[in-house]
Scaffold this motif. Sequence first.
Motif, PDB file in Angstrom:
ATOM      1  N   HIS A 125       0.854  -1.190   0.000  1.00 45.00           N
ATOM      2  CA  HIS A 125       0.000   0.000   0.000  1.00 45.00           C
ATOM      3  C   HIS A 125       0.890   1.240   0.000  1.00 45.00           C
ATOM      4  O   HIS A 125       1.922   1.257   0.670  1.00 45.00           O
ATOM      5  CB  HIS A 125      -0.892   0.046   1.243  1.00 45.00           C
ATOM      6  CG  HIS A 125      -1.875  -1.068   1.323  1.00 45.00           C
ATOM      7  ND1 HIS A 125      -3.203  -0.918   0.981  1.00 45.00           N
ATOM      8  CD2 HIS A 125      -1.742  -2.362   1.702  1.00 45.00           C
ATOM      9  CE1 HIS A 125      -3.838  -2.058   1.147  1.00 45.00           C
ATOM     10  NE2 HIS A 125      -2.968  -2.964   1.584  1.00 45.00           N
ATOM     11  N   PHE A 127       0.652   5.453   0.653  1.00 41.19           N
ATOM     12  CA  PHE A 127      -0.181   6.543   1.150  1.00 41.19           C
ATOM     13  C   PHE A 127       0.532   7.877   0.990  1.00 41.19           C
ATOM     14  O   PHE A 127       1.758   7.964   1.058  1.00 41.19           O
ATOM     15  CB  PHE A 127      -0.489   6.355   2.646  1.00 41.19           C
ATOM     16  CG  PHE A 127      -1.441   5.247   2.952  1.00 41.19           C
ATOM     17  CD1 PHE A 127      -2.812   5.474   2.952  1.00 41.19           C
ATOM     18  CD2 PHE A 127      -0.975   3.979   3.246  1.00 41.19           C
ATOM     19  CE1 PHE A 127      -3.700   4.445   3.244  1.00 41.19           C
ATOM     20  CE2 PHE A 127      -1.854   2.951   3.544  1.00 41.19           C
ATOM     21  CZ  PHE A 127      -3.223   3.188   3.542  1.00 41.19           C
ATOM     22  N   ARG A 140      -4.945  12.124   4.805  1.00 42.29           N
ATOM     23  CA  ARG A 140      -4.310  10.853   4.433  1.00 42.29           C
ATOM     24  C   ARG A 140      -5.073  10.273   3.253  1.00 42.29           C
ATOM     25  O   ARG A 140      -6.288  10.104   3.317  1.00 42.29           O
ATOM     26  CB  ARG A 140      -4.344   9.869   5.602  1.00 42.29           C
ATOM     27  CG  ARG A 140      -3.585   8.558   5.308  1.00 42.29           C
ATOM     28  CD  ARG A 140      -3.719   7.584   6.441  1.00 42.29           C
ATOM     29  NE  ARG A 140      -4.980   6.846   6.408  1.00 42.29           N
ATOM     30  CZ  ARG A 140      -5.480   6.175   7.445  1.00 42.29           C
ATOM     31  NH1 ARG A 140      -4.842   6.154   8.594  1.00 42.29           N
ATOM     32  NH2 ARG A 140      -6.628   5.531   7.331  1.00 42.29           N
ATOM     33  N   CYS A 141      -4.343  10.004   2.163  1.00 45.89           N
ATOM     34  CA  CYS A 141      -4.963   9.433   0.964  1.00 45.89           C
ATOM     35  C   CYS A 141      -4.162   8.228   0.507  1.00 45.89           C
ATOM     36  O   CYS A 141      -2.918   8.259   0.532  1.00 45.89           O
ATOM     37  CB  CYS A 141      -5.003  10.454  -0.179  1.00 45.89           C
ATOM     38  SG  CYS A 141      -5.960  11.921   0.170  1.00 45.89           S
ATOM     39  N   GLU A 142      -4.857   7.195   0.084  1.00 46.81           N
ATOM     40  CA  GLU A 142      -4.181   6.019  -0.467  1.00 46.81           C
ATOM     41  C   GLU A 142      -4.007   6.205  -1.962  1.00 46.81           C
ATOM     42  O   GLU A 142      -4.972   6.416  -2.695  1.00 46.81           O
ATOM     43  CB  GLU A 142      -4.975   4.751  -0.178  1.00 46.81           C
ATOM     44  CG  GLU A 142      -4.224   3.483  -0.569  1.00 46.81           C
ATOM     45  CD  GLU A 142      -4.865   2.227  -0.019  1.00 46.81           C
ATOM     46  OE1 GLU A 142      -4.130   1.254   0.230  1.00 46.81           O
ATOM     47  OE2 GLU A 142      -6.090   2.212   0.157  1.00 46.81           O
ATOM     48  N   VAL A 145      -2.639   0.247  -4.380  1.00 47.02           N
ATOM     49  CA  VAL A 145      -2.440  -1.046  -3.725  1.00 47.02           C
ATOM     50  C   VAL A 145      -1.727  -1.952  -4.713  1.00 47.02           C
ATOM     51  O   VAL A 145      -2.102  -2.029  -5.879  1.00 47.02           O
ATOM     52  CB  VAL A 145      -3.775  -1.690  -3.320  1.00 47.02           C
ATOM     53  CG1 VAL A 145      -3.537  -3.032  -2.643  1.00 47.02           C
ATOM     54  CG2 VAL A 145      -4.567  -0.762  -2.413  1.00 47.02           C
ATOM     55  N   HIS A 174       5.034   3.759   2.187  1.00 41.35           N
ATOM     56  CA  HIS A 174       4.490   2.490   1.691  1.00 41.35           C
ATOM     57  C   HIS A 174       5.216   1.332   2.353  1.00 41.35           C
ATOM     58  O   HIS A 174       6.235   1.513   3.021  1.00 41.35           O
ATOM     59  CB  HIS A 174       4.547   2.421   0.163  1.00 41.35           C
ATOM     60  CG  HIS A 174       5.866   2.051  -0.433  1.00 41.35           C
ATOM     61  ND1 HIS A 174       6.883   2.966  -0.640  1.00 41.35           N
ATOM     62  CD2 HIS A 174       6.339   0.873  -0.890  1.00 41.35           C
ATOM     63  CE1 HIS A 174       7.918   2.366  -1.201  1.00 41.35           C
ATOM     64  NE2 HIS A 174       7.621   1.086  -1.358  1.00 41.35           N
TER      65      HIS A 174
END
Length: 245
Positions: A125, A127, A140-142, A145, A174
């Motif tokens: 992941h 971020f 906070r944003c992803e 993946v 990450h």
Amino acid sequence: MSDHLHDNHRTRMRERIREQGCEKLQAHELLEYLLYAYVPRKDTNALAHALIRKFGSLSGVLESDPAMLASVPNMTDNAALFLSTLPSVLKRYQLDKLGERPMLATPQQLRAYVLPLLQNDNEEHIFMLAVDNAGRLATRCELGVGSAEECQLLTRKLVMMCHNLQAPNLYLVHNHPSGAVQPSVKDIEFTKWAAASLEMMGILLIDHVIVARGAIYSFLYDGHLREYRNRYYDFMNSTEISDTK
């Protein structure tokens, strides 16, 4: 073992935990206790030993797929689901203790936040953590993946997310499920693209950190992020812009 003996054993275990806590329990004893509510009227001590033999350790049990856990004799589906969700519950607990907008102004504060955020994930992941001038988390944003996306694609996603960003600074973080904390070639290329793109937007990339099995790699403290910024500044300063043809 009769129901009466089961009940007595479980009562003694609960009393032991009330008096001493869980810290002194062996791994199989803790697992045995966790199974009480989901495997009634059965010997959870033997089941705990069987689970640890199959998956290698307490952490191996808790990080296993519910279907794999349920394949062990005497396990129930509810018990398998319960055990497999415990790491996620612990992650939520640790992040909740830090609050919705924790301070990320120091390496220690950043570490305290990103370790529970990214530890024990079986997928990669990445971020974006945007922080205000005081170092407090704003957003906070992803970004993605998995590790299959190209560096340019991730950079475009990052730039799009930053268009309406109020916070002037950010971290990229990450994880490496493989356990190797050193950056890959793609990690390095993405960091170069991201640092340059964010500089053009007036946003400072404070650091890009990688988490793997409790260890952290920092592009900033390894000196590479400063090197990438200097290359960008050198390029911009050496480029002559003219309106003459």
